[in-house]
Design an enzyme around this catalytic site. Structure first.
Site, PDB file in Angstrom:
ATOM      1  N   THR A 141     -23.619  -3.652  13.871  1.00  0.00           N
ATOM      2  CA  THR A 141     -23.603  -2.233  13.526  1.00  0.00           C
ATOM      3  C   THR A 141     -23.536  -1.430  14.826  1.00  0.00           C
ATOM      4  O   THR A 141     -24.207  -1.769  15.813  1.00  0.00           O
ATOM      5  CB  THR A 141     -24.776  -1.827  12.610  1.00  0.00           C
ATOM      6  OG1 THR A 141     -24.628  -0.447  12.265  1.00  0.00           O
ATOM      7  CG2 THR A 141     -26.126  -2.046  13.256  1.00  0.00           C
ATOM      8  N   GLU A 142     -22.697  -0.403  14.828  1.00  0.00           N
ATOM      9  CA  GLU A 142     -22.351   0.294  16.065  1.00  0.00           C
ATOM     10  C   GLU A 142     -23.563   0.931  16.739  1.00  0.00           C
ATOM     11  O   GLU A 142     -23.565   1.135  17.943  1.00  0.00           O
ATOM     12  CB  GLU A 142     -21.295   1.370  15.788  1.00  0.00           C
ATOM     13  CG  GLU A 142     -21.811   2.522  14.925  1.00  0.00           C
ATOM     14  CD  GLU A 142     -20.692   3.421  14.404  1.00  0.00           C
ATOM     15  OE1 GLU A 142     -19.572   2.925  14.233  1.00  0.00           O
ATOM     16  OE2 GLU A 142     -20.961   4.616  14.146  1.00  0.00           O
ATOM     17  N   ASN A 143     -24.592   1.240  15.926  1.00  0.00           N
ATOM     18  CA  ASN A 143     -25.780   1.853  16.493  1.00  0.00           C
ATOM     19  C   ASN A 143     -26.720   0.840  17.139  1.00  0.00           C
ATOM     20  O   ASN A 143     -27.902   1.116  17.306  1.00  0.00           O
ATOM     21  CB  ASN A 143     -26.504   2.715  15.453  1.00  0.00           C
ATOM     22  CG  ASN A 143     -26.718   2.018  14.127  1.00  0.00           C
ATOM     23  OD1 ASN A 143     -25.863   1.268  13.668  1.00  0.00           O
ATOM     24  ND2 ASN A 143     -27.847   2.257  13.497  1.00  0.00           N
ATOM     25  N   SER A 188     -23.270  -1.531  22.947  1.00  0.00           N
ATOM     26  CA  SER A 188     -22.713  -1.771  21.618  1.00  0.00           C
ATOM     27  C   SER A 188     -21.216  -1.486  21.585  1.00  0.00           C
ATOM     28  O   SER A 188     -20.434  -2.244  20.995  1.00  0.00           O
ATOM     29  CB  SER A 188     -23.431  -0.890  20.590  1.00  0.00           C
ATOM     30  OG  SER A 188     -22.957  -1.160  19.288  1.00  0.00           O
ATOM     31  N   GLN A 207     -17.362   8.073  19.610  1.00  0.00           N
ATOM     32  CA  GLN A 207     -18.727   7.632  19.891  1.00  0.00           C
ATOM     33  C   GLN A 207     -18.834   6.727  21.113  1.00  0.00           C
ATOM     34  O   GLN A 207     -19.752   6.841  21.921  1.00  0.00           O
ATOM     35  CB  GLN A 207     -19.274   6.923  18.655  1.00  0.00           C
ATOM     36  CG  GLN A 207     -20.760   6.790  18.624  1.00  0.00           C
ATOM     37  CD  GLN A 207     -21.253   6.262  17.273  1.00  0.00           C
ATOM     38  OE1 GLN A 207     -22.207   5.530  17.223  1.00  0.00           O
ATOM     39  NE2 GLN A 207     -20.598   6.614  16.190  1.00  0.00           N
TER      40      GLN A 207
END
Lengths: 230, 231, 230, 231
Positions: free
Chosen positions: A68-70, A110, D104
């Site tokens: 998961t990107e977080n 990440s 992001q």
């Protein structure tokens, strides 16, 4: 780690027949089709929303590791009840759980992982995909709409294989697999496969290959799409 | 089941390394040097190698032994010349080995860039020095920078302290050094560890190298080195 | 963290008199002079070799935190006997110890810390320093000498203040504080202070300021150096 | 004694933040959001701020409350539009706030570059998209990249789990997110923590943010948020 490239899809290695049904699939069934094609031991990012359903169809013994990107590898199923921890969510901010062998890392690490090409597969939703693999999934481009990209552009260019999970047609019947995207692009030439409720498409250098159809004939597909189908 | 292979022998761990490969070799001096993997690589026989490592070997062991065996065509490193780098020194003076000296921070950052998908970066180190020769200079906000490109390895050979069966790694003290960066920068990362612990045996908050970067793990008996020059 | 900029040197804040002795200093005394000028709470890198002696002159209550390029903050004194751990060395590969509050990190993080300007002071040896702060300390440039740069170029451009610790003259009497370096450069305009056995120099935009002399007169210094002294 | 200040109140922690500052604010949605510091910043009164954060506020708390108080001139973020981003949405549609949408990964990497002394870097993200407009393109080894510049903060406001008195930090699970990167990219880093442990109470192998990046620490009573939308 490297995944087993001799078995590009589990269906092939396990000798299962492709799904050929006489009705369009539900999105949950589409999720199952995608899950079937994820190789054992693969490192996979399921984006946000619809594609996260794929996790429910990945048997534990397959050893697929979710990113998961977080900032996590080894993400487990959605958290329920007392499991809910506000410090542990997926990229859609939904509370999730941690599996044995998990690891946490910060955002730069990440995205280095993503952008460095280490993820085997990511699965994203889309407004449109072009026949040559361009992806549009971040912005409608309509005046007044607030743009929000999140990690979509990073995932699009980072994973070894980018799969799209979407309905093939809009509510008004317009095809979403197109010659050229009219929506603002997320990435160019990045999508390798498109999974929809009526067909699965493999985007190859020389054209769009139909792998499977569900409740629709190839001729019908041809008549409704403005892309050449092989 | 993750596809990281936990192997019984260092010979299996280095199998398939081709002649002409670029091999990233961990360690800062002797700390973090993957001695057992290098010994296996010497037995394996691959030659014409390009080695990327901080140093160019100490004494007669590890990297120095690989050099002495005549397997290395070129070394990229920051600090070849040491009190006990006589194997490298002799080869270099005889013109039998190529050397590219890279500032230590560039060595680390260029490997990080390879692992992180960065195409190139502007770096303040070495501006105005002989190591800037041939490099593009750009002034950004009044400061000069040099353009530096990624260093990617075909293989990384590194040493870590503990692994779990998925391939997550932790290191010990300053033996960590280049290991985590090299693991991200190589197509195939091979790790010798002191111990493989059961799944769940590493704290997910304290994992330094996540499993995604690790391809092959082999536990080794002991780390049979002491301090520099003492072996 | 930020160091106390209102007390640029501890000697000033503590009201100590500058050292003015009638004999040239030993290198150990030079180390003590440098230690005196390191601010409380500073994050400091002492390179390799001679400058590492400075650590012996930093009282614990000063709270100076030592960085070593091979991945550690909070480095303690040299390890002795049973303390020796081959996995814990300084940048000179000498076994060292760990203080409470230490942290380990990998090489890219360690050099990001340096190059990002987070270290308050680093102290390096030198072959030559120019009046405008150019540093030459990595390579003699002699044919046949094997070049080795290590972290010198990264430290030279990274720390907020770069101090040089060296003898002012070579064995043959040639000055090492010069108008222009003849040795290959490590960094340009990066040195702020030069500590030697006979004098301490502050390199300022408008010229070289002599802060202290030890067993030499200013006139004698002027006659032996080819740089203008303020 | 390290010079990191361990403070008693969040008001002391945000003292001195000037009008017009660029403030990096940690968190991914609510996880890792420094609510107590933001509340203190609202009381403190600094205005005309540029905020760098992954989102542009949720509900009426934290960043959303700062926006509602009219203190923010511009937001750099990756994902402003969420189910509960109504405060931002209204300000944006009224033309009362500037928005720069940054992928992001670029947000994270550009802050890392600021902290690491990198002048600029070539990045594969957003090539061929509307977010590439005005950016330099370079082809390296057959692939196109965009040139991206560092994002530096005057202040970073972040939340961590535990600190020691020197300022070393560890985080909890995915609340780690942007905290460690922002800590490196700001001139002054302010951290709210659940707990300050005694010196020696953190494992040096598991420290995520070393003390050198931390200027002010303030323990807060509880992290008074639950999951998104539930508060």
């Amino acid at each position: 780690m490297t995944t087993d490239t001799t078995a590009a899809t589990r269906s092939a290695s396990a000798g299962e027949a492709p799904i050929t049904v006489d009705h369009p699939l539900s999105m949950d069934e589409v999720a199952a089709v995608i899950a079937r094609d994820i190789p054992a031991g693969a490192f996979v990012n399921l984006g946000i929303g619809q594609p996260t359903k794929i996790a429910d169809h990945l048997p534990e013994e397959l050893g697929v590791v979710l990113h998961t990107e977080n900032g996590m590898l080894g993400m487990g199923p959605k958290a329920e009840g007392a499991q809910i921890d506000p410090d542990l969510t997926n990229a859609g901010k939904v509370p999730v759980t941690e599996l044995p062998g998990a690891a946490y890392f910060h955002h730069a690490d990440s995205f280095a992982m993503m952008r460095g090409g280490h993820l085997d597969v990511c699965v994203l939703g889309a407004y449109q995909v072009s026949a040559h693999g361009d992806l549009a999934n971040w912005h409608t481009g309509k005046p007044g709409d607030i743009p929000a990209v999140g990690g979509a552009m990073d995932l699009a260019i980072g994973a070894k294989d980018v799969y799209v999970m979407m309905t093939l047609f809009t509510k008004s019947g317009a095809p979403k697999l197109v010659r050229q995207c009219s929506y603002p692009l997320t990435g160019i030439g990045c999508v390798s496969r498109v999974y929809t409720e009526v067909a699965t498409f493999d985007l190859r250098p020389h054209g769009v290959h139909v792998l499977e159809t569900y409740g629709i004939t190839l001729n019908e597909l041809r008549s409704r799409l403005d892309v050449e189908l092989l | 089941m993750s596809r990281t292979a936990v192997l019984d022998s260092t010979d299996e761990a280095v199998a398939g390394i081709e002649d002409g490969s670029t091999v990233l070799v961990g360690g800062f001096g002797l700390a973090g040097m993957p001695f057992d993997l290098i010994d296996a690589l010497i037995r394996q026989g691959a030659k014409d190698l390009t080695i990327v490592s901080n140093n160019a070997g100490n004494g007669d062991v590890g990297l120095a032994a690989l050099l002495a065996a005549g397997r290395v065509r070129k070394v990229l490193c920051s600090f070849p010349r040491q009190v006990d780098s006589y194997v490298f020194d002799a080869l270099y003076r005889e013109g039998k080995i190529e050397l590219e000296v890279v500032p230590q921070g560039n060595l680390a950052e260029r490997m990080r860039a390879a692992g992180a998908g960065i195409g190139a970066f502007y770096c303040p180190t070495a501006v105005g020095t002989p190591l800037a020769e041939g490099k593009e200079v750009r002034t950004i906000d009044g400061r000069d920078y040099l353009l530096e490109y990624p260093i990617k390895g075909d293989y990384a050979l590194i040493a870590a302290h503990r692994a779990d069966p998925m391939g997550n790694l932790v290191y010990r003290k300053t033996a960590r050094n280049f290991g985590p960066v090299m693991a991200t920068a190589a197509t195939t990362t091979v790790v010798q560890v002191d111990e493989v612990v059961p799944l769940g045996g590493l704290d997910p908050e304290a994992v330094v190298t996540p499993s995604i970067y690790v391809d092959r793990i082999v536990p080794v008996e002991t780390r049979h080195y002491t301090v520099q020059g003492a072996r």
